[in-house]
Design a protein around this motif. Structure first.
Motif, PDB file in Angstrom:
ATOM      1  N   GLU A  28     -61.136  47.072 -92.717  1.00  0.00           N
ATOM      2  CA  GLU A  28     -60.389  46.510 -93.830  1.00  0.00           C
ATOM      3  C   GLU A  28     -61.135  46.714 -95.149  1.00  0.00           C
ATOM      4  OE1 GLU A  28     -59.421  42.265 -93.804  1.00  0.00           O
ATOM      5  OE2 GLU A  28     -57.900  42.854 -95.255  1.00  0.00           O
ATOM      6  N   LEU A  32     -59.593  48.943 -98.092  1.00  0.00           N
ATOM      7  CA  LEU A  32     -59.374  48.298 -99.387  1.00  0.00           C
ATOM      8  C   LEU A  32     -60.144  49.041-100.462  1.00  0.00           C
ATOM      9  CD1 LEU A  32     -59.481  44.465 -98.706  1.00  0.00           C
ATOM     10  CD2 LEU A  32     -57.558  45.812 -99.504  1.00  0.00           C
ATOM     11  N   ALA A 280     -53.753  44.701-100.280  1.00  0.00           N
ATOM     12  CA  ALA A 280     -54.196  45.417-101.470  1.00  0.00           C
ATOM     13  C   ALA A 280     -53.110  45.467-102.526  1.00  0.00           C
ATOM     14  CB  ALA A 280     -54.614  46.833-101.082  1.00  0.00           C
TER      15      ALA A 280
END
Lengths: 319, 173
Positions: A28, A32, A280
């Motif tokens: 993640e 991101l 995001a």
């Protein structure tokens, strides 16, 4: 024989779920990073893959502080309820034909039951911390999760109607002709939103909204207790993605050149990335907006969807 | 078979102990945690008796929704140490004598009744479909009455909430 296979399945499922949850924390941050035009953690090991090992070492060696003003027992119990509830739900997830720990004939309901047990972790964590930010975070999560659980359950019922079973393996087998996402598009959208709210991920992470509540219900948590809460959250992300795949995208079904479990993993990974992309891309709504979205828009949609699906199913059987 | 009996009695024991503790705790949130455990244990008992659907609903609805609301209220009142002491003052050990004697009589009656019949520790499995057919067949009236009751509750909650919302709106304006 059946029982034996189930016992053999327990260890790989537990290990696999925990390992992928841990890996997901790195994945993640990395994704991101790319989406925000930066690199993300890339220093420890190849591509930063060992970042997670470094994080675990850091968390385990940190001072495990239990606030003296907290309710000690409940405070310790809460992270266990979060991670434990999510892990229990993996027991009914069919990773491939026959590759399931417990092939319950109430699999869908078991999934709902275990996610609702995980809600207690958040609530009790907020209550036991004896801290106003944690309390407000816990209260919000309680309202949010109970609200969205309603739509989660109702949005699944269309799939149950079409497949005629609560058993997750049977639901996958019923999608050999067409994935349920096509006849149940509304159900899919509602389930996805409810899944986001249930795992309290951004944009629905109001229980831990940093800008107004410090860290929400886990403000007082430190060291590996905090780590366990995080692992529980990522387990929830994987579990929700896996359920989306099973219920709406044909589970392990796919063209024969790849084994079923690979298809299942690929599809699940796709939705996990989707979850991260949502984080995001979308800002956080206000709390009352979240609640009115649930009750005023999603509830009517699911009810209409259920009514239409029921009517069509009834017409088909010619009753 | 024997494994099922062991599991049955184990779950029943957990349910009894948890319920007892839920009644006697003075800290409201601890009492609720024991209540949750008791509901989970009862769900296991249901499952072992063959009522898998009822077991799942027990966890989803009772443990998953209703007790969450109880906990919600406890959190909103934010009961502290003082509430615990107050509870202890209200429920001195002497208080338990009357209810204890009366429920002991009921317990003896129940034991006498159960001893005469075959103890059922496992039953025939009832699939969810059969439950649905029963609910919307012979028990349709009960289902409708229950939904009317819920509707009344909903209207009541809306009425109370609306007055509060109107006051809030005037305050803002």
């Amino acid at each position: 024989m059946e029982l034996d296979l189930a016992f053999i399945m327990i260890a790989p499922v537990l290990g696999g779920a925990l390992a992928s949850a841990a890996l997901l924390i790195w994945w993640e941050r990395r994704l991101l990073g790319f989406w925000q035009d930066r690199l993300g953690p890339n220093r420890v090991g190849p591509f930063g893959l060992l970042q997670i090992v470094a994080d675990v070492v850091k968390l385990l060696t940190k001072h495990d502080w239990v606030p003296p003003f907290s309710d000690r027992v409940v405070f310790t119990l809460a992270p266990c309820a979060i991670a434990g509830g999510m892990l229990m739900a993996f027991a009914v997830v069919p990773f491939g034909p026959g590759l399931v720990v417990g092939d319950l004939n109430i699999g869908v309901l078991f999934f709902l039951a275990m996610t609702s047990v995980a809600v207690y972790g958040v609530l009790l964590g907020g209550l036991a911390s004896n801290n106003k930010y944690a309390l407000i975070g816990g209260l919000r999560s309680g309202a949010q999760m109970v609200t969205y659980e309603v739509f989660m359950g109702l949005s699944l019922m269309g799939v149950v109607l079409l497949s005629g079973s609560f058993n997750l393996s049977d639901i996958v087998r019923a999608q050999e002709d067409v994935w349920f996402v096509f006849p149940q598009a509304l159900g899919f959208i509602v389930f996805l939103i409810a899944g986001l709210a249930e795992t309290h991920r951004l944009p629905f992470d109001l229980p831990e909204a940093e800008h107004e509540l410090a860290a929400g219900f886990h403000t007082e948590y430190s060291s590996m207790k905090f780590g366990l809460i995080m692992v529980g959250e990522y387990l929830g992300v994987i579990l929700t993605s896996a359920m989306v795949v099973i219920l709406f995208f044909g589970g392990w079904l796919g063209p024969g050149f790849l084994p079923p479990i690979v298809w299942f993993s690929l599809k699940t990974a796709f939705f996990v990335c989707g979850f991260i992309l949502l984080r995001a891309a979308i800002p956080r709504p206000r709390y009352d907006q979240l609640m009115s979205l649930g009750w005023k828009i999603l509830l009517p949609i699911t009810l209409v969807n259920l009514l239409a699906t029921g009517a069509i199913a009834l017409l088909r059987t010619g009753a | 078979m024997s494994l099922e009996i062991v599991l049955f009695y184990l779950a029943a024991l957990v349910a009894l102990a948890a319920t007892g503790l839920a009644v006697t705790r003075t800290n409201a949130s601890h009492a609720l945690i024991y209540l949750i455990i008791s509901l989970l244990a009862v769900a296991v008992v249901f499952y072992l008796l063959g009522a898998a659907f009822a077991a799942a609903l027990e966890v989803v609805i009772y443990a998953g929704a209703i007790v969450v609301f109880f906990l919600f209220v406890v959190m909103m009142l934010n009961l502290g140490r003082s509430a615990e002491e107050q509870e202890r003052r209200w429920l001195p050990p002497k208080m338990w004598i009357g209810p204890g004697v009366l429920s002991a009589v009921l317990l003896l009656e129940m034991i006498a009744l159960i001893a005469g019949s075959d103890a059922a520790t496992s039953g025939t499995p009832v699939p969810p479909k059969a439950v649905g057919i029963e609910l919307f067949g012979p028990y349709l009236l009960a289902v409708e009455l229950a939904s009317l009751l819920l509707l009344a509750g909903l209207v009541g909650a809306f009425h109370l909430g609306r007055r509060y919302m109107r006051a809030r709106r005037e305050e803002i304006e």
